[in-house]
Design an enzyme around this catalytic site. Structure first.
Site, PDB file in Angstrom:
ATOM      1  N   LYS A  99     -13.080   0.790 -13.879  1.00 43.29           N
ATOM      2  CA  LYS A  99     -13.391  -0.681 -13.290  1.00 43.29           C
ATOM      3  C   LYS A  99     -13.917  -1.331 -14.244  1.00 43.29           C
ATOM      4  CE  LYS A  99     -12.360  -0.059  -8.926  1.00 43.29           C
ATOM      5  NZ  LYS A  99     -11.322  -0.913  -8.626  1.00 43.29           N
ATOM      6  N   ASP A 143       4.443   2.098  -5.445  1.00 42.23           N
ATOM      7  CA  ASP A 143       3.347   2.731  -6.253  1.00 42.23           C
ATOM      8  C   ASP A 143       3.019   1.853  -7.450  1.00 42.23           C
ATOM      9  OD1 ASP A 143       1.752   4.462  -7.847  1.00 42.23           O
ATOM     10  OD2 ASP A 143       3.197   6.163  -8.196  1.00 42.23           O
ATOM     11  N   ASP A 154       1.045  -1.177  -0.120  1.00 44.42           N
ATOM     12  CA  ASP A 154      -0.104   0.004   0.095  1.00 44.42           C
ATOM     13  C   ASP A 154       0.822   1.346  -0.153  1.00 44.42           C
ATOM     14  OD1 ASP A 154      -1.934   2.265   0.892  1.00 44.42           O
ATOM     15  OD2 ASP A 154      -3.089   0.492   0.990  1.00 44.42           O
ATOM     16  N   TYR A 212     -13.805   6.780 -12.575  1.00 40.22           N
ATOM     17  CA  TYR A 212     -13.641   5.662 -11.869  1.00 40.22           C
ATOM     18  C   TYR A 212     -14.433   4.234 -12.643  1.00 40.22           C
ATOM     19  CZ  TYR A 212     -14.589   2.728  -7.548  1.00 40.22           C
ATOM     20  OH  TYR A 212     -14.584   1.766  -6.688  1.00 40.22           O
ATOM     21  N   THR A 255     -16.209   1.946   3.280  1.00 40.99           N
ATOM     22  CA  THR A 255     -14.795   2.152   3.405  1.00 40.99           C
ATOM     23  C   THR A 255     -14.600   3.976   3.267  1.00 40.99           C
ATOM     24  OG1 THR A 255     -14.256   2.241   0.831  1.00 40.99           O
ATOM     25  CG2 THR A 255     -14.361   0.114   2.019  1.00 40.99           C
TER      26      THR A 255
END
Length: 318
Positions: free
Chosen positions: A172, A72, A37, A168, A202
């Protein structure tokens, strides 16, 4: 002994949210986990190695095996080094889970090129970067019984077209096509590839105003930990039979999406007849489209009612 005993998993986006929940469960079931991460904020700024370090330490305190990492995923070469480190640390690599992501929500007419590029880079290119280098290692093993696993993350935002997330949503849906391609290309090397469409509370969903969030009631039903069991199953050797699919995980429900297919078709013979073709399209396709739209509207209304939200709101700044 856990279901993943002896397996090695690399999880990106594992410092928070769904990725962290997945990493913890995979480790609890016996996998050695590379917790990767970059530790950035929701918009991709401010990298930190702390989120990965913290999750790895949690896993180790619980008796598991974990290696923290702050790669990254946008960096192609760095992802090659990440896969190499995983193999060097544990001797092999069985599972790759690509959960890293950022958000920069805008309506299309307000979306900047930079915000488009950043989101597509992390989600779509980041998924490619990690999967590509893992695929090189898997192919080199020449083991059709390798039980290797690629688990990607798509989203209902793409599958259903969230109006305030064009960047996004596009990324996706790109991941879906990419996953299908991986399933078809890598099966001979012992690899399965599947995409998960999660619905959980989240920091990504928390960025949406409360009155605009979709989803069922109850924080427990939307916890990231609810997503992890599906990923754990996909990561196991029991899932050899399952590849090239899109699955959903939401609260206490796991779903299997239908594969794209032609549901209606019109044909014509002889000379090109535009009016005849147009009329045939309207007669055959229009009732099906209208029915699907009505069904989708009813589903969204039911979700909105359950969540106590007004129907027809947008999830991004105008």
């Amino acid at each position: 002994m856990g279901i993943l005993e002896g397996r090695v998993a690399l999880v990106t986006g594992a410092g928070r949210g769904i990725g962290a929940a997945v990493a913890r469960l995979l480790a609890a079931e016996g996998a050695a986990v590379v917790v990767s991460d970059l530790g950035v904020a929701l918009d991709g700024s401010g990298p930190s190695d702390q989120p990965a370090q913290q999750v790895a330490e949690e896993i180790r305190r619980a008796g598991g095996e974990a290696l923290p990492d702050a790669t990254d995923v946008v960096d192609f070469g760095a992802c090659a080094a990440l896969v190499e480190r995983a193999v060097e640390a544990y001797g092999h690599l069985d599972v790759v889970v690509t959960a890293a992501g950022i958000l920069r929500d805008r309506m299309l007419f307000n979306l900047s090129e930079a915000d488009w590029d950043a989101v597509v880079a992390v989600h779509l290119k980041g998924t490619f970067n990690v999967a590509r280098h893992a695929a090189v290692w898997w192919r080199a093993q020449r083991n059709p019984e390798g039980h290797y696993r690629l688990v990607t993350f798509t989203s209902g935002s793409g599958l259903h077209g969230a109006p305030g997330q064009p960047n996004y949503a596009a990324a996706k849906m790109g991941i879906v096509g990419f996953t299908f391609s991986c399933a078809n290309a890598l099966g001979r090397y012992g690899v399965t590839a599947n995409a998960v469409a999660p619905a959980a509370a989240t920091r990504m969903t928390e960025s949406i105003p409360a009155e605009r969030r979709r989803g069922g009631p109850g924080a427990d039903d939307r916890s990231p930990e609810r997503i992890a069991p599906l990923v754990c199953y996909l990561a196991s050797t029991r899932s050899d039979w399952l590849t090239g699919q899109v699955l959903s995980a939401r609260g206490t429900q796991i779903g299997l999406y239908a594969m794209p297919q032609v549901t209606r078709q019109v044909t014509w013979a002889g000379e090109l007849d535009l009016e005849g073709i147009f009329s045939a399209l309207e007669r055959s396709f229009r009732p099906a489209v209208a029915g699907a739209q009505a069904s989708r509207a009813a589903e969204l209304a039911a979700q909105a009612s359950a969540a106590g939200e007004p129907v027809g709101t947008s999830d991004a700044k105008e």
